[in-house]
Design a protein around this motif. Structure first.
Motif, PDB file in Angstrom:
ATOM      1  N   GLY A 148       2.385  16.111  -7.558  1.00  9.71           N
ATOM      2  CA  GLY A 148       2.498  16.767  -6.259  1.00  9.71           C
ATOM      3  C   GLY A 148       2.229  15.871  -5.062  1.00  9.71           C
ATOM      4  O   GLY A 148       2.328  16.306  -3.924  1.00  9.71           O
ATOM      5  N   ASP A 149       1.866  14.588  -5.300  1.00 10.53           N
ATOM      6  CA  ASP A 149       1.695  13.663  -4.173  1.00 10.53           C
ATOM      7  C   ASP A 149       3.033  13.431  -3.462  1.00 10.53           C
ATOM      8  O   ASP A 149       4.069  13.335  -4.123  1.00 10.53           O
ATOM      9  CB  ASP A 149       1.179  12.287  -4.669  1.00 10.53           C
ATOM     10  N   VAL A 150       2.952  13.339  -2.137  1.00  8.09           N
ATOM     11  CA  VAL A 150       4.124  12.889  -1.373  1.00  8.09           C
ATOM     12  C   VAL A 150       3.773  11.475  -0.935  1.00  8.09           C
ATOM     13  O   VAL A 150       2.718  11.236  -0.335  1.00  8.09           O
ATOM     14  CB  VAL A 150       4.372  13.777  -0.127  1.00  8.09           C
ATOM     15  N   GLU A 171      -2.622  14.023  11.774  1.00  2.00           N
ATOM     16  CA  GLU A 171      -3.655  14.352  12.773  1.00  2.00           C
ATOM     17  C   GLU A 171      -4.876  15.000  12.121  1.00  2.00           C
ATOM     18  O   GLU A 171      -6.004  14.802  12.545  1.00  2.00           O
ATOM     19  CB  GLU A 171      -3.083  15.279  13.848  1.00  2.00           C
ATOM     20  N   LYS A 172      -4.628  15.794  11.076  1.00  4.97           N
ATOM     21  CA  LYS A 172      -5.737  16.456  10.376  1.00  4.97           C
ATOM     22  C   LYS A 172      -6.445  15.510   9.409  1.00  4.97           C
ATOM     23  O   LYS A 172      -7.382  15.916   8.700  1.00  4.97           O
ATOM     24  CB  LYS A 172      -5.215  17.655   9.574  1.00  4.97           C
ATOM     25  N   GLY A 173      -5.982  14.285   9.341  1.00  5.29           N
ATOM     26  CA  GLY A 173      -6.608  13.310   8.437  1.00  5.29           C
ATOM     27  C   GLY A 173      -6.268  13.551   6.968  1.00  5.29           C
ATOM     28  O   GLY A 173      -7.003  13.143   6.067  1.00  5.29           O
ATOM     29  N   LEU A 174      -5.130  14.206   6.722  1.00  7.08           N
ATOM     30  CA  LEU A 174      -4.759  14.520   5.333  1.00  7.08           C
ATOM     31  C   LEU A 174      -3.897  13.426   4.694  1.00  7.08           C
ATOM     32  O   LEU A 174      -3.651  13.441   3.492  1.00  7.08           O
ATOM     33  CB  LEU A 174      -4.012  15.863   5.281  1.00  7.08           C
ATOM     34  N   VAL A 175      -3.403  12.500   5.533  1.00  4.60           N
ATOM     35  CA  VAL A 175      -2.601  11.389   4.997  1.00  4.60           C
ATOM     36  C   VAL A 175      -3.542  10.209   4.755  1.00  4.60           C
ATOM     37  O   VAL A 175      -4.253   9.774   5.657  1.00  4.60           O
ATOM     38  CB  VAL A 175      -1.487  10.985   5.997  1.00  4.60           C
ATOM     39  N   ARG A 197       0.853  -1.188   0.000  1.00  2.00           N
ATOM     40  CA  ARG A 197       0.000   0.000   0.000  1.00  2.00           C
ATOM     41  C   ARG A 197       0.889   1.237   0.000  1.00  2.00           C
ATOM     42  O   ARG A 197       2.118   1.134   0.111  1.00  2.00           O
ATOM     43  CB  ARG A 197      -0.925  -0.001   1.220  1.00  2.00           C
ATOM     44  N   ALA A 198       0.271   2.405  -0.130  1.00  2.00           N
ATOM     45  CA  ALA A 198       1.033   3.650  -0.119  1.00  2.00           C
ATOM     46  C   ALA A 198       0.356   4.638   0.807  1.00  2.00           C
ATOM     47  O   ALA A 198      -0.865   4.724   0.847  1.00  2.00           O
ATOM     48  CB  ALA A 198       1.101   4.221  -1.531  1.00  2.00           C
ATOM     49  N   GLU A 199       1.181   5.345   1.575  1.00  2.00           N
ATOM     50  CA  GLU A 199       0.671   6.443   2.402  1.00  2.00           C
ATOM     51  C   GLU A 199       0.842   7.708   1.565  1.00  2.00           C
ATOM     52  O   GLU A 199       1.970   8.039   1.161  1.00  2.00           O
ATOM     53  CB  GLU A 199       1.506   6.579   3.679  1.00  2.00           C
ATOM     54  N   VAL A 200      -0.267   8.415   1.301  1.00  2.00           N
ATOM     55  CA  VAL A 200      -0.203   9.550   0.384  1.00  2.00           C
ATOM     56  C   VAL A 200      -0.742  10.825   1.033  1.00  2.00           C
ATOM     57  O   VAL A 200      -1.791  10.806   1.676  1.00  2.00           O
ATOM     58  CB  VAL A 200      -1.042   9.256  -0.899  1.00  2.00           C
ATOM     59  N   VAL A 201       0.003  11.909   0.841  1.00  2.00           N
ATOM     60  CA  VAL A 201      -0.492  13.226   1.255  1.00  2.00           C
ATOM     61  C   VAL A 201      -0.070  14.195   0.147  1.00  2.00           C
ATOM     62  O   VAL A 201       1.022  14.070  -0.401  1.00  2.00           O
ATOM     63  CB  VAL A 201       0.073  13.653   2.640  1.00  2.00           C
ATOM     64  N   ASP A 203       2.827  21.880   8.009  1.00  2.00           N
ATOM     65  CA  ASP A 203       4.157  22.126   8.570  1.00  2.00           C
ATOM     66  C   ASP A 203       4.830  20.909   9.201  1.00  2.00           C
ATOM     67  O   ASP A 203       5.944  21.016   9.703  1.00  2.00           O
ATOM     68  CB  ASP A 203       4.131  23.307   9.552  1.00  2.00           C
ATOM     69  N   SER A 204       4.156  19.765   9.219  1.00  2.00           N
ATOM     70  CA  SER A 204       4.841  18.531   9.625  1.00  2.00           C
ATOM     71  C   SER A 204       3.967  17.339   9.248  1.00  2.00           C
ATOM     72  O   SER A 204       2.748  17.461   9.116  1.00  2.00           O
ATOM     73  CB  SER A 204       5.116  18.503  11.132  1.00  2.00           C
ATOM     74  N   TYR A 205       4.624  16.196   9.092  1.00  2.00           N
ATOM     75  CA  TYR A 205       3.915  14.981   8.699  1.00  2.00           C
ATOM     76  C   TYR A 205       2.935  14.577   9.800  1.00  2.00           C
ATOM     77  O   TYR A 205       1.799  14.175   9.536  1.00  2.00           O
ATOM     78  CB  TYR A 205       4.946  13.859   8.453  1.00  2.00           C
ATOM     79  N   VAL A 206       3.381  14.727  11.028  1.00  2.00           N
ATOM     80  CA  VAL A 206       2.548  14.368  12.184  1.00  2.00           C
ATOM     81  C   VAL A 206       1.259  15.193  12.178  1.00  2.00           C
ATOM     82  O   VAL A 206       0.145  14.668  12.311  1.00  2.00           O
ATOM     83  CB  VAL A 206       3.328  14.585  13.514  1.00  2.00           C
TER      84      VAL A 206
END
Length: 348
Positions: A341-343, A325-329, A305-309, A318-321
């Motif tokens: 532009g995906d990370v 937490e904001k549910g963006l990953v 699988r892939a973790e995408v943000v 301003d940080s992955y964490v």
């Protein structure tokens, strides 16, 4: 993608600023060691794609290394009228174009008494016609030859040959009418049939309109350019003047690089961490497992699988964490089509 970089070939008539452009691009070249597909060929420039997003990610992750995406530019011998029948370096010219994936046509718009024009007048649209006509004539030869080669199979009623014959006939009509094959509607099957004969006018073309601040420009021709174009200024080749050094973005060079990347149908995704932030190049429309092969060929088979943000969300958070937490990953599976532009963090 990792074994072969897509490349864009720079073509143009003599004295249009082709070498100036290539030299300006290669001044920006990157060392080849990070790019396994690179050749040491003097006519190939490996040029970084300007991308503010990568710098932001690098700052965010405090990365030790920052590695940009690149475009491979190939400097192709100047074209002369009659190249399709072997005039000048005609055959070499056509062979070199066959090997690239897209064409960057440098068109002279500037007037300069010191730089003669090969046809003694500045007429950008006529120059485009001269170049495109040579490509059309070369394709016409290739297609005609192929039609002759399959005659027996067609007569025998071989289904594949009959279908190929139909497609080739359609293409001949367009070429004879002076149209580039890229301008006619072809379905996937037709494109696949034509792919095997490597036609030049099927390749996407980007036009670079070479203007100059010291000249009268004929930019009233813009509406008539038969495709995507970008405006460049040849003074960027003048690196002896200190004030010229930093002014490349304003001279259309950065635009040209980005547009060339798009013309090749490429997009970028990122990986980022303390060691490095890196932009990876993939063909638009690639699924996550295929995108992973840019990093390592094993990624396709071992993909779980892939973790995408998206980089914009990550940079704003301003940080992955914080992004998590904001549910963006998000967690994405094998079917996910990677967006520019995906990370991505691949789980294998």
């Amino acid at each position: 993608m990792s074994s072969h970089a897509l490349s864009i070939g720079i073509v143009g008539l003599p004295n249009v600023g082709k070498s100036t452009l290539f030299n300006a691009l290669t001044k920006k070249s990157v060392p080849a060691e990070n790019y396994p597909f690179c050749t040491i060929d003097p006519s190939v420039g490996i040029v970084p794609v300007p991308d503010k997003r990568l710098n932001e990610l690098s700052r965010l992750s405090k990365s030790v290394k920052t590695i940009p995406a690149v475009v491979e530019f190939v400097d192709i011998a100047g074209l002369v009228k009659g190249a399709s029948v072997g005039e000048g370096l005609g055959n070499k010219f056509l062979t070199n174009i066959r090997e690239v994936d897209a064409i960057l046509e440098v068109v002279r718009v500037f007037e300069d008494k010191d730089v003669i024009h090969v046809h003694n007048k500045i007429d950008p649209l006529s120059d485009i016609e001269v170049i495109n006509l040579e490509l059309i004539l070369a394709d016409l030869q290739t297609v005609t030859k192929r039609l002759v080669n399959i005659v027996k199979d067609v007569k025998r009623g071989d289904k594949t040959a009959v279908l190929e014959n139909e497609v080739l006939e359609k293409v001949v009509k367009s070429l004879e009418a002076g149209k580039l094959i890229s301008s006619i509607k072809l379905d996937l099957v037709e494109k696949e049939i034509l792919a095997s004969i490597h036609l030049l006018t099927m390749k996407p073309i980007l036009y670079a309109l070479n203007t100059s601040e010291a000249s009268t420009n004929k930019l009233d021709i813009k509406e008539k350019i038969p495709g995507d174009y970008v405006i460049i200024d040849p003074v960027f080749g003048d690196f002896k003047k200190p004030d010229r050094q930093e002014d490349r973005s304003g001279r259309g060079l950065d635009d040209l690089i980005k547009k060339s990347y798009e013309t090749l149908n490429l997009i970028t995704y990122f990986t980022t961490g303390a060691d490095e932030s890196r932009a990876w190049t993939i063909v638009k429309g690639s699924t996550a497992p295929v995108a992973g092969t840019a990093i390592h060929t094993d990624f396709k088979d071992k993909f779980i699988r892939a973790e995408v943000v998206h980089c914009d969300d990550l940079i704003k958070s301003d940080s992955y964490v914080a992004a998590r937490e904001k549910g963006l990953v998000r967690t994405e599976g094998k079917e996910y089509v990677v967006k520019d532009g995906d990370v991505i963090e691949f789980k294998i």
